[in-house]
Design an enzyme around this catalytic site. Structure first.
Site, PDB file in Angstrom:
ATOM      1  N   LYS A 108       0.811  -1.219   0.000  1.00 26.94           N
ATOM      2  CA  LYS A 108       0.000   0.000   0.000  1.00 26.94           C
ATOM      3  C   LYS A 108       0.845   1.271   0.000  1.00 26.94           C
ATOM      4  O   LYS A 108       0.485   2.260  -0.661  1.00 26.94           O
ATOM      5  CB  LYS A 108      -0.955  -0.007   1.190  1.00 26.94           C
ATOM      6  CG  LYS A 108      -2.056  -1.053   1.075  1.00 26.94           C
ATOM      7  CD  LYS A 108      -3.045  -0.945   2.221  1.00 26.94           C
ATOM      8  CE  LYS A 108      -4.157  -1.971   2.085  1.00 26.94           C
ATOM      9  NZ  LYS A 108      -5.164  -1.842   3.165  1.00 26.94           N
ATOM     10  N   ASP A 145     -10.461   2.127   2.343  1.00 27.62           N
ATOM     11  CA  ASP A 145     -10.616   1.425   3.618  1.00 27.62           C
ATOM     12  C   ASP A 145     -11.454   2.227   4.614  1.00 27.62           C
ATOM     13  O   ASP A 145     -12.312   1.666   5.307  1.00 27.62           O
ATOM     14  CB  ASP A 145      -9.249   1.138   4.240  1.00 27.62           C
ATOM     15  CG  ASP A 145      -8.507   0.021   3.527  1.00 27.62           C
ATOM     16  OD1 ASP A 145      -9.172  -0.827   2.893  1.00 27.62           O
ATOM     17  OD2 ASP A 145      -7.257  -0.014   3.597  1.00 27.62           O
ATOM     18  N   ALA A 169      -1.981   1.521  15.355  1.00 28.30           N
ATOM     19  CA  ALA A 169      -1.485   2.734  14.695  1.00 28.30           C
ATOM     20  C   ALA A 169      -0.840   2.414  13.359  1.00 28.30           C
ATOM     21  O   ALA A 169       0.006   3.153  12.881  1.00 28.30           O
ATOM     22  CB  ALA A 169      -0.488   3.455  15.609  1.00 28.30           C
ATOM     23  N   GLY A 170      -1.238   1.305  12.749  1.00 34.93           N
ATOM     24  CA  GLY A 170      -0.709   0.939  11.449  1.00 34.93           C
ATOM     25  C   GLY A 170      -1.493   1.577  10.316  1.00 34.93           C
ATOM     26  O   GLY A 170      -2.263   2.521  10.522  1.00 34.93           O
ATOM     27  N   GLY A 171      -1.309   1.039   9.106  1.00 32.85           N
ATOM     28  CA  GLY A 171      -1.962   1.613   7.939  1.00 32.85           C
ATOM     29  C   GLY A 171      -3.475   1.568   8.012  1.00 32.85           C
ATOM     30  O   GLY A 171      -4.156   2.534   7.663  1.00 32.85           O
ATOM     31  N   ARG A 196       4.303   5.498  17.910  1.00 30.95           N
ATOM     32  CA  ARG A 196       3.625   5.310  16.613  1.00 30.95           C
ATOM     33  C   ARG A 196       2.241   5.962  16.636  1.00 30.95           C
ATOM     34  O   ARG A 196       1.817   6.554  15.649  1.00 30.95           O
ATOM     35  CB  ARG A 196       3.501   3.828  16.268  1.00 30.95           C
ATOM     36  CG  ARG A 196       4.827   3.149  15.957  1.00 30.95           C
ATOM     37  CD  ARG A 196       4.604   1.835  15.245  1.00 30.95           C
ATOM     38  NE  ARG A 196       4.012   2.033  13.924  1.00 30.95           N
ATOM     39  CZ  ARG A 196       3.567   1.045  13.147  1.00 30.95           C
ATOM     40  NH1 ARG A 196       3.620  -0.204  13.574  1.00 30.95           N
ATOM     41  NH2 ARG A 196       3.060   1.299  11.960  1.00 30.95           N
TER      42      ARG A 196
END
Length: 315
Positions: A108, A145, A169-171, A196
């Site tokens: 991504k 998303d 706290a990711g994509g 993050r």
């Protein structure tokens, strides 16, 4: 028929990427697959999902079901690309006449860097999951998303909350948080690595960050709890969700973007407390709709039978 065609296209793409077949040869081989016997309407509109690996993807079921539902001469394939082959593979598929691609882990961010234009949602998410190959040779990158997540809540009958607590706290968290913030929701963020979460809050220009161990204390004031972490995914760490939910308000809605398994340990613990839950399958379905419209020319409806067919493939 589609499965065999997909395997053949994946093989010729791999040969091209390995230098065994020129682009012209790959194009000729692709055209030869669409015989009148197998494809009486002629060559279908082609789109695909790519990632590495593609263990759990159900996107081909979604898109090919919609093509059949609306009588569209289209075909959606599963085409894995290794990270080192991603850009070359995308360019090749564009040259081969594909309408576009869905992009999943781990591509991504690479897709974000590759495209010529970003949608607002992609800029907010800092990632791209939908590529549209334009007639002028450019590539537009979108991220569906976030809107897919909000639509999944609406489909489940959940009113957009004023206060949400997001784990991770990711994509995926960034896309979900951006959508919630842009919809006017107050977002509290918790991540096992606090730095993050702080970086995510700064990038989005919103969101209150708390320490990971403190998030159960904030459940009494939250209307929505959203898990975007891998905790609870098949094969991942065990976590004491039941204990963490002990201070939740009875009106709390609990959602998990994971859909393998469909009932995650978090959702099971929430249901045991009598809390409303939203699983990750709705987000999968709704994030697919804008891409389908861009590639195949029609915004698909979500009919009741589709969810059931997807659930059958998860067992």
């Amino acid at each position: 028929m589609g499965t065999e065609t997909g395997a053949a296209i994946a093989a010729l793409l791999e040969r091209h990427l390995n230098g065994e077949m020129s682009l012209d040869q790959a194009r000729a081989a692709l055209d030869a697959l669409f015989t009148k016997d197998l494809y009486p309407q002629g060559r279908p509109v082609l789109a695909a999902v790519t990632g590495w690996p593609l263990t759990y993807t159900r996107s081909p079921i979604l898109h090919n079901d919609w093509c059949a539902q609306y009588g569209i001469n289209g075909l959606y394939l599963r085409l894995p690309l290794k990270p080192e082959d991603f850009e070359h593979g995308v360019r090749a598929l564009q040259a081969l006449g594909f309408a576009g691609l869905n992009v999943t882990i781990p591509h991504k961010e690479a897709a974000y860097a590759l495209v010529d234009r970003h949608t607002h949602d992609a800029r907010r998410a800092g990632a791209v999951n939908t590529l549209v190959f334009e007639a002028d040779g450019s590539i537009e990158g979108g991220c569906t998303d976030g809107i897919g997540y909000l639509d999944s809540l609406r489909e489940a009958g959940v009113t957009l909350p004023r206060r949400a607590l997001v784990l991770g706290a990711g994509g995926a968290a960034r896309a979900v948080c951006a959508a919630l913030l842009d919809a006017g929701c107050r977002v509290t963020l918790a991540n096992r690595t606090k730095a993050r979460a702080e970086a995510l809050s700064a990038a989005l220009g919103g969101g209150h960050v708390i320490d990971w161990q403190d998030w159960p204390e904030h459940l009494a004031e939250a209307e929505l709890l959203t898990n975007t972490t891998s905790l609870g995914m098949t094969g991942q760490d065990v976590f004491d969700w039941a204990g963490s939910l002990s201070k939740a308000a009875g009106s709390l809605v609990v959602s998990d973007i994971v859909y393998v398994p469909l009932e995650t340990p978090l959702l099971a613990a929430a249901q045991a407390r009598g809390l409303a839950t939203v699983d990750g399958l709705g987000m999968l379905i709704h994030q697919a709709r804008p891409g389908f419209e861009a590639w195949f020319g029609r915004r698909p409806d979500v009919l009741p039978g589709l969810r059931g067919r997807l659930i059958e493939t998860l067992d």
